[in-house]
Scaffold this active site. Structure first.
Site, PDB file in Angstrom:
ATOM      1  CG  ASP A  10      -1.380   1.475   1.557  1.00 40.99           C
ATOM      2  OD1 ASP A  10      -2.126   1.719   0.626  1.00 40.99           O
ATOM      3  OD2 ASP A  10      -1.761   1.974   2.412  1.00 40.99           O
ATOM      4  CG  LEU A  11       1.736   5.417  -1.329  1.00 40.60           C
ATOM      5  CD1 LEU A  11       3.179   5.872  -2.157  1.00 40.60           C
ATOM      6  CD2 LEU A  11       1.136   6.986  -3.054  1.00 40.60           C
ATOM      7  CG  ASP A  12      -1.611   7.305   0.867  1.00 45.52           C
ATOM      8  OD1 ASP A  12      -0.760   8.302   0.061  1.00 45.52           O
ATOM      9  OD2 ASP A  12      -2.443   7.168  -0.117  1.00 45.52           O
ATOM     10  CB  THR A  18       0.888  10.313   2.615  1.00 44.36           C
ATOM     11  OG1 THR A  18       0.960   8.881   2.483  1.00 44.36           O
ATOM     12  CG2 THR A  18       1.861  11.404   1.249  1.00 44.36           C
ATOM     13  CE  LYS A  46      -4.172   6.152   9.331  1.00 48.58           C
ATOM     14  NZ  LYS A  46      -4.103   5.879  10.486  1.00 48.58           N
ATOM     15  N   GLY A  47      -6.980   3.522   3.612  1.00 53.69           N
ATOM     16  CA  GLY A  47      -7.448   2.484   2.452  1.00 53.69           C
ATOM     17  C   GLY A  47      -8.863   2.768   1.501  1.00 53.69           C
ATOM     18  NE  ARG A  50      -8.985  12.577  -4.596  1.00 52.02           N
ATOM     19  CZ  ARG A  50      -8.886  12.668  -5.619  1.00 52.02           C
ATOM     20  NH1 ARG A  50      -9.019  14.238  -6.887  1.00 52.02           N
ATOM     21  NH2 ARG A  50      -7.308  11.845  -5.542  1.00 52.02           N
ATOM     22  CB  SER A 115      -1.681   3.118  -3.884  1.00 54.17           C
ATOM     23  OG  SER A 115      -2.275   4.062  -3.297  1.00 54.17           O
ATOM     24  CB  ALA A 116      -7.256   3.675  -2.742  1.00 56.27           C
ATOM     25  CB  SER A 117      -3.552   7.424  -3.725  1.00 57.49           C
ATOM     26  OG  SER A 117      -3.530   8.712  -4.053  1.00 57.49           O
ATOM     27  CG  ASN A 119      -3.346  12.839  -5.838  1.00 59.14           C
ATOM     28  OD1 ASN A 119      -3.568  13.151  -7.137  1.00 59.14           O
ATOM     29  ND2 ASN A 119      -4.207  12.681  -4.614  1.00 59.14           N
ATOM     30  CE  LYS A 146      -5.862  -0.550  -1.283  1.00 58.74           C
ATOM     31  NZ  LYS A 146      -5.414  -0.221  -0.288  1.00 58.74           N
ATOM     32  CD  GLU A 170      -3.842  -1.941   2.779  1.00 57.24           C
ATOM     33  OE1 GLU A 170      -3.462  -0.973   3.551  1.00 57.24           O
ATOM     34  OE2 GLU A 170      -3.987  -1.324   1.450  1.00 57.24           O
ATOM     35  CG  ASP A 171      -1.810   2.629   6.407  1.00 54.02           C
ATOM     36  OD1 ASP A 171      -2.894   2.186   5.346  1.00 54.02           O
ATOM     37  OD2 ASP A 171      -2.322   3.720   6.933  1.00 54.02           O
TER      38      ASP A 171
END
Ligand code: BG6
Ligand code: MG
Length: 217
Positions: A10-12, A18, A46-47, A50, A115-117, A119, A146, A170-171
């Site tokens: 995962d990213l964020d 972030t 989280k995850g 948007r 990632s879900a982002s 960005n 997710k 994942e966080d």
């Protein structure tokens, strides 16, 4: 040499710090709408994509908006978020990540982003990390957010690994649920109460060492 397993990051909140900026940007939207939004409540975002995050927030504030008004808020949240991360540099990489990613690459252990982002590519590019990844799958590649496993399933396919041979880091609760639902090994980073469904929970990325990962391959 092809390792038995591949990794999906995962990213964020896993690669970069972030998650706090997403929270600040959503809290501003909530405050502008006239209510507060706590850090504990933010765990639910989280995850989460948007659009789904905004739905959660509006439900919490008991607010009904037109599609046009919602789109305006989505744009405004993202603009604020982008301004918060505009000066992001390597110092925002979470502990150990700066050495872990090149080490995995060096050892020929394939890893992807899941990632879900929307960005995500911009962030990886700005930190010059993109070339290290075997595949990058983000919010622009999926139709289902997710806890749907779509983002991870695509990442596994792009690396040519079966889902059961992937390890997800994942966080978020939603991300752990997504990984578990398709038989991937899940590693949660953060609070073990929140992430109790994960196969392994680590307090921080500091514990996510090359040796720990190699033991799972
Ligand atoms: C996830 C974050 O990685 O991406 C969420 O955990 C965020 O907080 C989601 O809402 C979507 O991100 P973006 O950058 O497309 O708004
Ligand atoms: Mg995350």
């Amino acid at each position: 040499m092809k390792t038995k397993k591949a990794i999906i990051f995962d990213l964020d909140g896993v690669i970069v710090d972030t998650a706090k900026y997403h929270y600040l940007a959503w809290r501003k939207i909530a405050n502008d709408l006239g209510f507060d939004f706590s850090k504990a409540e933010n765990e639910h975002l989280k995850g989460v994509s948007r659009v789904k995050s905004l739905e959660f927030l509006l439900k919490k504030g008991n607010i009904t908006l037109t599609e046009k008004e919602k789109n305006k808020l989505l744009v405004s949240k993202n603009e604020h978020y982008l301004s918060l991360i505009s000066h992001m540099d390597e110092s925002e990489l979470l502990d150990g990540i700066k050495t872990l990613l090149p080490a995995l690459h060096q050892e020929n252990i394939p890893f992807a982003l899941g990632s879900a982002s929307k960005n995500a590519r911009r962030i990886l590019d700005s930190l010059q990390l993109s070339p290290l990844f075997t595949a990058i799958v983000d919010g622009t590649d999926v139709t289902k957010a997710k806890p749907d496993p779509e983002v991870f399933v695509i990442a596994a396919r792009r690396m040519c690994y079966a889902p059961k041979n992937c390890i997800v880091i994942e966080d978020s609760k939603a991300g752990i649920e997504a990984a578990n639902s398709v038989g991937m090994t899940s590693i949660g980073i953060g609070n073990d109460q929140v992430l109790q469904a994960a196969d392994y929970v680590l307090d921080s990325t500091r514990q996510l060492t090359l040796a720990f990962i190699k033991n799972l391959l």
